[in-house]
Design a protein around this motif. Structure first.
Motif, PDB file in Angstrom:
ATOM      1  N   PRO A   1      -0.541  -3.493   5.609  1.00  0.00           N
ATOM      2  CA  PRO A   1      -1.844  -4.020   5.198  1.00  0.00           C
ATOM      3  C   PRO A   1      -2.881  -2.931   4.952  1.00  0.00           C
ATOM      4  CG  PRO A   1      -0.987  -5.198   7.105  1.00  0.00           C
ATOM      5  CD  PRO A   1      -0.122  -4.006   6.915  1.00  0.00           C
ATOM      6  N   THR A   2      -2.783  -1.817   5.676  1.00  0.00           N
ATOM      7  CA  THR A   2      -3.719  -0.713   5.497  1.00  0.00           C
ATOM      8  C   THR A   2      -3.049   0.388   4.686  1.00  0.00           C
ATOM      9  OG1 THR A   2      -3.000   0.077   7.672  1.00  0.00           O
ATOM     10  CG2 THR A   2      -5.079  -1.125   7.570  1.00  0.00           C
ATOM     11  N   LEU A   3      -3.862   1.230   4.063  1.00  0.00           N
ATOM     12  CA  LEU A   3      -3.338   2.289   3.205  1.00  0.00           C
ATOM     13  C   LEU A   3      -3.201   3.583   3.998  1.00  0.00           C
ATOM     14  CD1 LEU A   3      -5.376   1.714  -0.083  1.00  0.00           C
ATOM     15  CD2 LEU A   3      -2.986   1.148   0.343  1.00  0.00           C
ATOM     16  N   GLY A   4      -1.975   4.094   4.051  1.00  0.00           N
ATOM     17  CA  GLY A   4      -1.755   5.361   4.727  1.00  0.00           C
ATOM     18  C   GLY A   4      -2.534   6.492   4.100  1.00  0.00           C
ATOM     19  N   ALA A   5      -2.773   6.414   2.790  1.00  0.00           N
ATOM     20  CA  ALA A   5      -3.521   7.467   2.110  1.00  0.00           C
ATOM     21  C   ALA A   5      -4.941   7.580   2.635  1.00  0.00           C
ATOM     22  CB  ALA A   5      -3.542   7.197   0.603  1.00  0.00           C
ATOM     23  N   CYS A   6      -5.464   6.506   3.225  1.00  0.00           N
ATOM     24  CA  CYS A   6      -6.840   6.509   3.722  1.00  0.00           C
ATOM     25  C   CYS A   6      -6.946   6.809   5.212  1.00  0.00           C
ATOM     26  CB  CYS A   6      -7.493   5.153   3.451  1.00  0.00           C
ATOM     27  SG  CYS A   6      -7.734   4.781   1.710  1.00  0.00           S
ATOM     28  N   CYS A   7      -5.853   6.632   5.959  1.00  0.00           N
ATOM     29  CA  CYS A   7      -6.026   6.787   7.407  1.00  0.00           C
ATOM     30  C   CYS A   7      -4.844   7.403   8.143  1.00  0.00           C
ATOM     31  CB  CYS A   7      -6.380   5.442   8.049  1.00  0.00           C
ATOM     32  SG  CYS A   7      -5.203   4.124   7.747  1.00  0.00           S
ATOM     33  N   ALA A   8      -3.709   7.657   7.514  1.00  0.00           N
ATOM     34  CA  ALA A   8      -2.570   8.228   8.225  1.00  0.00           C
ATOM     35  C   ALA A   8      -2.883   9.648   8.692  1.00  0.00           C
ATOM     36  CB  ALA A   8      -1.340   8.239   7.319  1.00  0.00           C
ATOM     37  N   PRO A   9      -2.238  10.105   9.778  1.00  0.00           N
ATOM     38  CA  PRO A   9      -2.459  11.476  10.235  1.00  0.00           C
ATOM     39  C   PRO A   9      -2.172  12.499   9.147  1.00  0.00           C
ATOM     40  CG  PRO A   9      -1.299  10.235  11.913  1.00  0.00           C
ATOM     41  CD  PRO A   9      -1.366   9.354  10.695  1.00  0.00           C
ATOM     42  N   LEU A  10      -3.006  13.537   9.089  1.00  0.00           N
ATOM     43  CA  LEU A  10      -2.873  14.582   8.083  1.00  0.00           C
ATOM     44  C   LEU A  10      -2.122  15.781   8.646  1.00  0.00           C
ATOM     45  CD1 LEU A  10      -6.563  14.585   6.745  1.00  0.00           C
ATOM     46  CD2 LEU A  10      -4.589  13.418   5.729  1.00  0.00           C
ATOM     47  N   GLY A  11      -1.564  16.588   7.769  1.00  0.00           N
ATOM     48  CA  GLY A  11      -1.000  17.870   8.162  1.00  0.00           C
ATOM     49  C   GLY A  11       0.501  17.849   8.323  1.00  0.00           C
ATOM     50  N   PRO A  12       1.101  19.019   8.511  1.00  0.00           N
ATOM     51  CA  PRO A  12       2.549  19.125   8.675  1.00  0.00           C
ATOM     52  C   PRO A  12       3.014  18.403   9.933  1.00  0.00           C
ATOM     53  CG  PRO A  12       1.469  21.208   9.215  1.00  0.00           C
ATOM     54  CD  PRO A  12       0.431  20.332   8.599  1.00  0.00           C
ATOM     55  N   GLY A  13       4.190  17.817   9.842  1.00  0.00           N
ATOM     56  CA  GLY A  13       4.728  17.076  10.975  1.00  0.00           C
ATOM     57  C   GLY A  13       4.379  15.610  10.961  1.00  0.00           C
ATOM     58  N   HIS A  14       3.580  15.158   9.984  1.00  0.00           N
ATOM     59  CA  HIS A  14       3.160  13.759   9.945  1.00  0.00           C
ATOM     60  C   HIS A  14       3.520  13.149   8.587  1.00  0.00           C
ATOM     61  CE1 HIS A  14       1.184  14.693  13.632  1.00  0.00           C
ATOM     62  NE2 HIS A  14       0.412  15.583  13.043  1.00  0.00           N
TER      63      HIS A  14
ATOM     64  N   TYR B   1       4.271   9.191   6.497  1.00  0.00           N
ATOM     65  CA  TYR B   1       4.126   7.735   6.586  1.00  0.00           C
ATOM     66  C   TYR B   1       4.878   7.064   5.450  1.00  0.00           C
ATOM     67  CZ  TYR B   1       0.615   7.760   2.818  1.00  0.00           C
ATOM     68  OH  TYR B   1      -0.032   7.903   1.612  1.00  0.00           O
ATOM     69  N   LEU B   2       5.295   5.828   5.685  1.00  0.00           N
ATOM     70  CA  LEU B   2       5.907   4.978   4.673  1.00  0.00           C
ATOM     71  C   LEU B   2       4.952   3.821   4.410  1.00  0.00           C
ATOM     72  CD1 LEU B   2       9.597   4.828   5.976  1.00  0.00           C
ATOM     73  CD2 LEU B   2       8.656   6.302   4.195  1.00  0.00           C
ATOM     74  N   GLN B   3       4.787   3.487   3.135  1.00  0.00           N
ATOM     75  CA  GLN B   3       3.847   2.440   2.746  1.00  0.00           C
ATOM     76  C   GLN B   3       4.601   1.199   2.306  1.00  0.00           C
ATOM     77  OE1 GLN B   3       0.182   2.870   2.671  1.00  0.00           O
ATOM     78  NE2 GLN B   3       0.434   0.661   2.702  1.00  0.00           N
ATOM     79  N   GLY B   4       4.223   0.049   2.836  1.00  0.00           N
ATOM     80  CA  GLY B   4       4.838  -1.213   2.451  1.00  0.00           C
ATOM     81  C   GLY B   4       4.358  -1.696   1.102  1.00  0.00           C
ATOM     82  N   GLY B   5       4.706  -2.919   0.756  1.00  0.00           N
ATOM     83  CA  GLY B   5       4.366  -3.472  -0.552  1.00  0.00           C
ATOM     84  C   GLY B   5       3.009  -4.129  -0.579  1.00  0.00           C
ATOM     85  N   LEU B   6       2.704  -4.762  -1.706  1.00  0.00           N
ATOM     86  CA  LEU B   6       1.445  -5.480  -1.863  1.00  0.00           C
ATOM     87  C   LEU B   6       1.504  -6.801  -1.107  1.00  0.00           C
ATOM     88  CD1 LEU B   6       0.817  -4.951  -5.691  1.00  0.00           C
ATOM     89  CD2 LEU B   6      -0.353  -3.823  -3.796  1.00  0.00           C
ATOM     90  N   CYS B   7       0.356  -7.194  -0.540  1.00  0.00           N
ATOM     91  CA  CYS B   7       0.349  -8.393   0.293  1.00  0.00           C
ATOM     92  C   CYS B   7      -1.087  -8.858   0.490  1.00  0.00           C
ATOM     93  CB  CYS B   7       1.008  -8.066   1.637  1.00  0.00           C
ATOM     94  SG  CYS B   7       1.116  -9.447   2.779  1.00  0.00           S
ATOM     95  N   PRO B   8      -1.350 -10.162   0.487  1.00  0.00           N
ATOM     96  CA  PRO B   8      -2.727 -10.634   0.695  1.00  0.00           C
ATOM     97  C   PRO B   8      -3.248 -10.415   2.107  1.00  0.00           C
ATOM     98  CG  PRO B   8      -1.199 -12.489   0.624  1.00  0.00           C
ATOM     99  CD  PRO B   8      -0.422 -11.274   0.217  1.00  0.00           C
ATOM    100  N   CYS B   9      -2.389 -10.033   3.069  1.00  0.00           N
ATOM    101  CA  CYS B   9      -2.849  -9.865   4.453  1.00  0.00           C
ATOM    102  C   CYS B   9      -3.676  -8.606   4.641  1.00  0.00           C
ATOM    103  CB  CYS B   9      -1.667  -9.859   5.417  1.00  0.00           C
ATOM    104  SG  CYS B   9      -0.686  -8.344   5.394  1.00  0.00           S
TER     105      CYS B   9
END
Length: 343
Positions: free
Chosen positions: A282-295, A297-305
């Motif tokens: 539901p949230t975008l990893g591009a906006c809030c996932a941890p930054l830097g080496p060692g981190h 994320y995988l992003q799911g699909g589109l969803c109204p939730c």
């Protein structure tokens, strides 16, 4: 002359507090002679208690949905006695604005309201900045506020917290060695992966020579998810329910890798220097996932939730697009890399 005192306010949830630490560090570096104090909710205080460059952490009682003025007022009075020269509110809601005004630093920085409902914020701050583009990373949004004080954007902003070193032995007993941890739950069911996927992933990891440790949040619903997964994996090592945050942080600090959805422990692990694999839907990893080496994320699909739903009712939830095979592939890549040095 006494040192100038600066108060940073981040009265929000665990992950939000950790994501504010790059901005706190930028404040520390820009005002090296000042005392840096931080005001957070009581349950988030252990996150910052052992950070050496923060001079004092103030813990304010919080019950979601209740103001608790009677419990908060004695602490607010103590904060007023500190006579802060500056305060900055990183939250941008009415609660943070009211706290800023009551504490009463002569220079009060915050975000300018973008709608007609920002009455308290208009009165509370002596200087305000426009809220940055919501598509920008949360870390960048925190740092952009400090531009009003001339605080430069750091070259490599990173989250930074510390575990209590006295709890290292207890953490070793709970999760020996440097385990891979699967933290299953979040505070919002719509962000969670299915129990069947965790079971599938565990079998893949075990076949690959990795025996993960399972963990979950303290609520009854989150523990029920853990029980469902553990029911299919009765021999899987599991962290006991109800661990104090200090102890849980000590376990995370020793982990080789944390795999979890978008939840507080993801950011806590990253702040402790532990590699992470985040599962975002539901949230975008591009906006809030941890930054830097060692981190990663995988992003799911589109969803109204992705809006304000607490539970996803979609026929094809976004989290379903993340497969156990894809997660296991990324776990293998993460474990093949040299673990970054702990902060």
């Amino acid at each position: 002359m006494p040192k100038e005192k600066i108060l940073a306010i981040k009265f929000k949830y665990l992950g939000d507090v950790v994501r504010a630490t790059p901005a706190l560090r930028a404040l520390r570096d820009h005002f090296p002679e000042a005392e840096l104090h931080v005001l957070v909710a009581e349950d988030a205080a252990p996150l910052l208690q052992h950070v050496p460059w923060i001079d004092k952490v103030w813990a304010l009682p919080r019950t979601r949905g209740k103001a608790r003025i009677k419990d908060s007022w004695p602490i607010i009075k103590e904060l007023r006695k500190e006579k802060f020269a500056r305060s900055v509110d990183f939250v941008g809601n009415d609660r943070g604005a009211i706290l800023s005004r009551l504490i009463g630093a002569p220079e009060r920085l915050g975000m300018r309201p973008t709608d007609e409902n920002g009455f308290f914020r208009r009165l509370a701050y002596t200087r305000s900045v426009e809220e940055s583009d919501p598509t920008h990373h949360h870390i960048a949004r925190h740092l952009s506020i400090l531009g009003a004080w001339g605080v430069p954007f750091p070259a490599e902003p990173r989250m930074e917290i510390r575990a209590d070193p006295s709890l290292a032995d207890e953490a070793e007993k709970l999760a020996p060695g440097h385990p891979v941890i699967f933290h299953l739950s979040t505070s919002q069911p719509k962000k969670e992966w299915f129990a069947s996927n965790w079971v599938d992933l565990y079998h893949r990891a075990e076949a690959g020579g990795v025996r993960p440790v399972l963990s979950s949040g303290p609520s009854a619903r989150e523990q029920a998810l853990l029980a469902e997964v553990w029911g299919a994996l009765p021999k899987a090592p599991t962290l006991p329910p109800g661990l104090h945050l200090d102890t849980f942080m000590a376990v995370l600090a020793r982990a080789r890798l944390l795999v979890t959805p978008d939840t507080g422990p993801l950011f806590m692990a990253a702040g402790l220097g532990t590699p992470t694999l985040g599962l975002f839907g539901p949230t975008l990893g591009a906006c809030c996932a941890p930054l830097g080496p060692g981190h990663v994320y995988l992003q799911g699909g589109l969803c109204p939730c992705s809006g304000h739903w607490h539970v996803c009712h979609a026929a094809s939830p976004c989290m379903a697009a993340i497969t156990p095979a894809a997660v296991w592939e990324n776990i293998q890549k993460a474990l093949a890399n040299k673990t970054p040095a702990r902060i």
